[in-house]
Design a protein around this motif. Structure first.
Motif, PDB file in Angstrom:
ATOM      1  N   LEU A  38       0.826  -1.216   0.000  1.00  0.00           N
ATOM      2  CA  LEU A  38       0.000   0.000   0.000  1.00  0.00           C
ATOM      3  C   LEU A  38       0.852   1.255   0.000  1.00  0.00           C
ATOM      4  O   LEU A  38       1.713   1.427   0.880  1.00  0.00           O
ATOM      5  N   HIS A  39       0.595   2.135  -0.967  1.00  0.00           N
ATOM      6  CA  HIS A  39       1.343   3.408  -1.047  1.00  0.00           C
ATOM      7  C   HIS A  39       0.434   4.578  -1.403  1.00  0.00           C
ATOM      8  O   HIS A  39       0.893   5.572  -1.958  1.00  0.00           O
ATOM      9  N   CYS A  40      -0.846   4.448  -1.096  1.00  0.00           N
ATOM     10  CA  CYS A  40      -1.773   5.566  -1.324  1.00  0.00           C
ATOM     11  C   CYS A  40      -1.919   6.328  -0.010  1.00  0.00           C
ATOM     12  O   CYS A  40      -1.633   5.798   1.055  1.00  0.00           O
ATOM     13  N   PRO A  41      -2.350   7.580  -0.073  1.00  0.00           N
ATOM     14  CA  PRO A  41      -2.515   8.331   1.176  1.00  0.00           C
ATOM     15  C   PRO A  41      -3.775   7.877   1.911  1.00  0.00           C
ATOM     16  O   PRO A  41      -4.639   7.217   1.322  1.00  0.00           O
ATOM     17  N   LEU A  42      -3.870   8.236   3.166  1.00  0.00           N
ATOM     18  CA  LEU A  42      -5.090   7.973   3.934  1.00  0.00           C
ATOM     19  C   LEU A  42      -6.078   9.107   3.676  1.00  0.00           C
ATOM     20  O   LEU A  42      -5.791  10.268   3.977  1.00  0.00           O
ATOM     21  N   THR A  43      -7.203   8.761   3.076  1.00  0.00           N
ATOM     22  CA  THR A  43      -8.273   9.739   2.818  1.00  0.00           C
ATOM     23  C   THR A  43      -9.581   9.041   3.198  1.00  0.00           C
ATOM     24  O   THR A  43      -9.586   7.824   3.440  1.00  0.00           O
ATOM     25  N   PRO A  44     -10.705   9.768   3.214  1.00  0.00           N
ATOM     26  CA  PRO A  44     -11.965   9.073   3.499  1.00  0.00           C
ATOM     27  C   PRO A  44     -12.210   7.926   2.513  1.00  0.00           C
ATOM     28  O   PRO A  44     -12.785   6.902   2.863  1.00  0.00           O
ATOM     29  N   GLN A  45     -11.715   8.052   1.271  1.00  0.00           N
ATOM     30  CA  GLN A  45     -11.931   6.994   0.267  1.00  0.00           C
ATOM     31  C   GLN A  45     -11.047   5.764   0.526  1.00  0.00           C
ATOM     32  O   GLN A  45     -11.392   4.664   0.117  1.00  0.00           O
ATOM     33  N   THR A  46      -9.891   5.958   1.143  1.00  0.00           N
ATOM     34  CA  THR A  46      -8.965   4.826   1.305  1.00  0.00           C
ATOM     35  C   THR A  46      -8.991   4.234   2.716  1.00  0.00           C
ATOM     36  O   THR A  46      -8.342   3.219   2.955  1.00  0.00           O
ATOM     37  N   ARG A  47      -9.691   4.879   3.655  1.00  0.00           N
ATOM     38  CA  ARG A  47      -9.766   4.338   5.025  1.00  0.00           C
ATOM     39  C   ARG A  47     -10.337   2.912   4.978  1.00  0.00           C
ATOM     40  O   ARG A  47     -11.329   2.658   4.310  1.00  0.00           O
ATOM     41  N   HIS A  48      -9.664   1.995   5.634  1.00  0.00           N
ATOM     42  CA  HIS A  48     -10.068   0.579   5.675  1.00  0.00           C
ATOM     43  C   HIS A  48     -10.262  -0.016   4.270  1.00  0.00           C
ATOM     44  O   HIS A  48     -11.171  -0.817   4.040  1.00  0.00           O
ATOM     45  N   LEU A  49      -9.361   0.402   3.371  1.00  0.00           N
ATOM     46  CA  LEU A  49      -9.316  -0.200   2.030  1.00  0.00           C
ATOM     47  C   LEU A  49      -9.129  -1.709   2.148  1.00  0.00           C
ATOM     48  O   LEU A  49      -9.673  -2.491   1.382  1.00  0.00           O
ATOM     49  N   ILE A  50      -8.314  -2.108   3.124  1.00  0.00           N
ATOM     50  CA  ILE A  50      -8.150  -3.538   3.408  1.00  0.00           C
ATOM     51  C   ILE A  50      -9.140  -3.872   4.516  1.00  0.00           C
ATOM     52  O   ILE A  50      -8.951  -3.465   5.675  1.00  0.00           O
ATOM     53  N   ASN A  51     -10.204  -4.586   4.136  1.00  0.00           N
ATOM     54  CA  ASN A  51     -11.259  -4.933   5.101  1.00  0.00           C
ATOM     55  C   ASN A  51     -11.687  -6.370   4.829  1.00  0.00           C
ATOM     56  O   ASN A  51     -11.118  -7.034   3.950  1.00  0.00           O
ATOM     57  N   ALA A  52     -12.685  -6.839   5.588  1.00  0.00           N
ATOM     58  CA  ALA A  52     -13.079  -8.254   5.469  1.00  0.00           C
ATOM     59  C   ALA A  52     -13.417  -8.610   4.015  1.00  0.00           C
ATOM     60  O   ALA A  52     -13.018  -9.667   3.517  1.00  0.00           O
ATOM     61  N   THR A  53     -14.103  -7.699   3.308  1.00  0.00           N
ATOM     62  CA  THR A  53     -14.525  -8.004   1.936  1.00  0.00           C
ATOM     63  C   THR A  53     -13.335  -8.051   0.985  1.00  0.00           C
ATOM     64  O   THR A  53     -13.211  -8.980   0.174  1.00  0.00           O
ATOM     65  N   SER A  54     -12.449  -7.042   1.095  1.00  0.00           N
ATOM     66  CA  SER A  54     -11.309  -7.049   0.161  1.00  0.00           C
ATOM     67  C   SER A  54     -10.361  -8.208   0.475  1.00  0.00           C
ATOM     68  O   SER A  54      -9.774  -8.794  -0.434  1.00  0.00           O
ATOM     69  N   ILE A  55     -10.224  -8.559   1.754  1.00  0.00           N
ATOM     70  CA  ILE A  55      -9.356  -9.698   2.115  1.00  0.00           C
ATOM     71  C   ILE A  55      -9.914 -10.984   1.502  1.00  0.00           C
ATOM     72  O   ILE A  55      -9.188 -11.799   0.937  1.00  0.00           O
ATOM     73  N   GLU A  56     -11.228 -11.143   1.601  1.00  0.00           N
ATOM     74  CA  GLU A  56     -11.901 -12.324   1.043  1.00  0.00           C
ATOM     75  C   GLU A  56     -11.573 -12.486  -0.448  1.00  0.00           C
ATOM     76  O   GLU A  56     -11.411 -13.592  -0.948  1.00  0.00           O
ATOM     77  N   ALA A  57     -11.445 -11.342  -1.145  1.00  0.00           N
ATOM     78  CA  ALA A  57     -11.195 -11.380  -2.599  1.00  0.00           C
ATOM     79  C   ALA A  57      -9.741 -11.713  -2.923  1.00  0.00           C
ATOM     80  O   ALA A  57      -9.406 -11.968  -4.080  1.00  0.00           O
ATOM     81  N   MET A  58      -8.848 -11.666  -1.920  1.00  0.00           N
ATOM     82  CA  MET A  58      -7.411 -11.860  -2.195  1.00  0.00           C
ATOM     83  C   MET A  58      -7.063 -13.346  -2.316  1.00  0.00           C
ATOM     84  O   MET A  58      -7.777 -14.207  -1.826  1.00  0.00           O
ATOM     85  N   LYS A  59      -5.897 -13.572  -2.922  1.00  0.00           N
ATOM     86  CA  LYS A  59      -5.366 -14.935  -3.064  1.00  0.00           C
ATOM     87  C   LYS A  59      -5.088 -15.514  -1.669  1.00  0.00           C
ATOM     88  O   LYS A  59      -4.504 -14.813  -0.844  1.00  0.00           O
ATOM     89  N   PRO A  60      -5.430 -16.766  -1.419  1.00  0.00           N
ATOM     90  CA  PRO A  60      -5.057 -17.356  -0.133  1.00  0.00           C
ATOM     91  C   PRO A  60      -3.536 -17.345   0.029  1.00  0.00           C
ATOM     92  O   PRO A  60      -2.800 -17.629  -0.918  1.00  0.00           O
ATOM     93  N   GLY A  61      -3.073 -16.957   1.203  1.00  0.00           N
ATOM     94  CA  GLY A  61      -1.628 -16.910   1.462  1.00  0.00           C
ATOM     95  C   GLY A  61      -0.982 -15.596   1.081  1.00  0.00           C
ATOM     96  O   GLY A  61       0.245 -15.443   1.134  1.00  0.00           O
ATOM     97  N   VAL A  62      -1.787 -14.602   0.712  1.00  0.00           N
ATOM     98  CA  VAL A  62      -1.266 -13.308   0.243  1.00  0.00           C
ATOM     99  C   VAL A  62      -0.376 -12.642   1.305  1.00  0.00           C
ATOM    100  O   VAL A  62      -0.581 -12.839   2.508  1.00  0.00           O
ATOM    101  N   MET A  63       0.613 -11.886   0.836  1.00  0.00           N
ATOM    102  CA  MET A  63       1.420 -11.058   1.742  1.00  0.00           C
ATOM    103  C   MET A  63       0.916  -9.620   1.635  1.00  0.00           C
ATOM    104  O   MET A  63       0.826  -9.074   0.534  1.00  0.00           O
TER     105      MET A  63
END
Ligand code: NAD
Length: 336
Positions: free
Chosen positions: A204-229
């Protein structure tokens, strides 16, 4: 100009004092973090200098303005801790250091990837105990793996270049403003939800803004590859830490590197080795062998501290002498 410098650590005092020789400002260093209660330390000073975990909310800015402060010089790039609207209303000018050493942060992010992947943090401990067994230290080649870079500004673009040109990774990126130079070296821009299932590593290299707060959340994690770094050297609140812990416990997140943490203001930059840490979420993170945490040190190189001091003091001198302030930040930067 007389300047109150908050959250001043020995290294801040050293670099700011050395580089101030050509500016001749009156620097008053305070170890205290800036908040409404400590703003009175700046009473009568036309300018203050603050850092990432100082709290520049409306109450603090009002207290500063009441004490005669007209300029805030942030000695960092991020400004999510500054209420820019309140500053504008109170007639306080705010400036920052937009890029002091993007290399410092980019290189630290890559150092964290390598450390976690090759288990350098665990190997170091093992060897000190004459344990030369390799079981449990298995890594993977970075060459050929797919890395998602979220935010390709001054830091993210360097990470993308190091990984693409240095390691031969497939680099996917997401940014509201794609960089044609990265496209030219084979970086592919995707929407963040399209990048998520493809990436072995997401950094992650984007700034913290209202749009990016909790960009990584339960839903986005679910969409990631298992074992992701996951690697976060940007701002803690980009991640919902509790959702990340759920992902670590299930194994869906295979590795986590953090240089920033949502509640870091209560922890980082201080020696708490004799204290009982009250933050149970942070303590839980420390129990995982596949989690690597550094205390907001990605920026911490000689070159960066020299540039931070030069730009900060230059911003203060420009303000004092009424010159145009190239590094000024205002309400127009909100949502950027
Ligand atoms: P930058 O402004 O140069 O780049 C940020 C990029 O993020 C820009 O390209 C922007 O278009 C993009 N962006 C903005 N909103 C986005 C969104 N919603 N989705 C995707 N991309 C988006 O900033 P930088 O100098 O590269 O720094 C990035 C962040 O790193 C800073 O905001 C700061 O929080 C953090 N930082 C951390 C440290 C540290 O020591 N850990 C040091 C410096 C900076």
């Amino acid at each position: 100009m007389q300047i109150a410098v908050f959250s001043a650590k020995p290294y801040d005092i050293r670099f700011l004092t050395e580089r101030n020789a050509v500016h001749g400002h009156g620097l008053h260093f305070f170890d205290a973090r800036l908040a409404a209660e400590t703003a009175q330390l700046a009473h009568g000073k036309p300018a203050i200098c603050a850092f990432v975990n100082d709290q520049l909310d409306r109450a603090t800015l009002a207290a500063l303005a009441a004490g005669g402060t007209r300029m805030v010089a942030m000695r960092c790039a991020g400004f999510n801790n500054v209420d820019l609207r309140a500053a504008a209303e109170l007639g306080i000018t705010v400036a920052r250091v937009p890029a002091y050493s993007p290399h410092a942060v980019a290189e630290h992010a890559v150092a964290m990837m390598l450390t976690l992947n090759r288990q350098v943090h665990r190997a170091w401990n093992r060897v000190r105990e004459n344990n030369f067994a390799l079981d449990g230290l298995l890594g993977f080649d970075l060459h050929g793996c797919t890395v998602g870079v979220v935010g390709t500004g001054s830091i993210g673009r360097l990470v993308a270049r190091i990984l693409r040109l240095g390691f031969g990774c497939e680099v996917l990126a997401h940014d509201v403003r794609p960089d044609p130079e990265l496209v030219a070296i084979g970086v592919r821009y995707l929407r963040v939800m399209d990048l998520a299932p493809l990436a072995d590593i997401i950094t992650l290299h984007c700034p913290l803004t209202p749009q990016t707060r909790h960009l990584i959340n339960a839903t986005s994690i679910e969409a990631m590859k298992p074992g992701v770094m996951l690697v976060n050297t940007s701002r803690g609140a980009l991640m919902d830490t509790e959702a990340v812990i759920v992902g670590l416990k299930s194994g869906h997140i295979g590795y986590l590197a953090l240089d920033v943490y949502e509640q870091e203001a209560d922890l980082f930059f201080e020696d708490l080795s004799n204290e009982i840490i009250q933050d149970d979420v942070f303590q839980r993170l420390l129990t995982f062998p596949n989690v690597l945490i550094t205390g907001h040190q990605a920026f911490f190189t000689r070159e960066a501290l020299t540039n931070i001091a030069d730009t900060t003091l230059g911003n203060l001198s420009d303000f004092e002498q009424g010159r145009p302030l190239a590094n000024r930040i205002g309400v127009e930067h909100l949502g950027h």
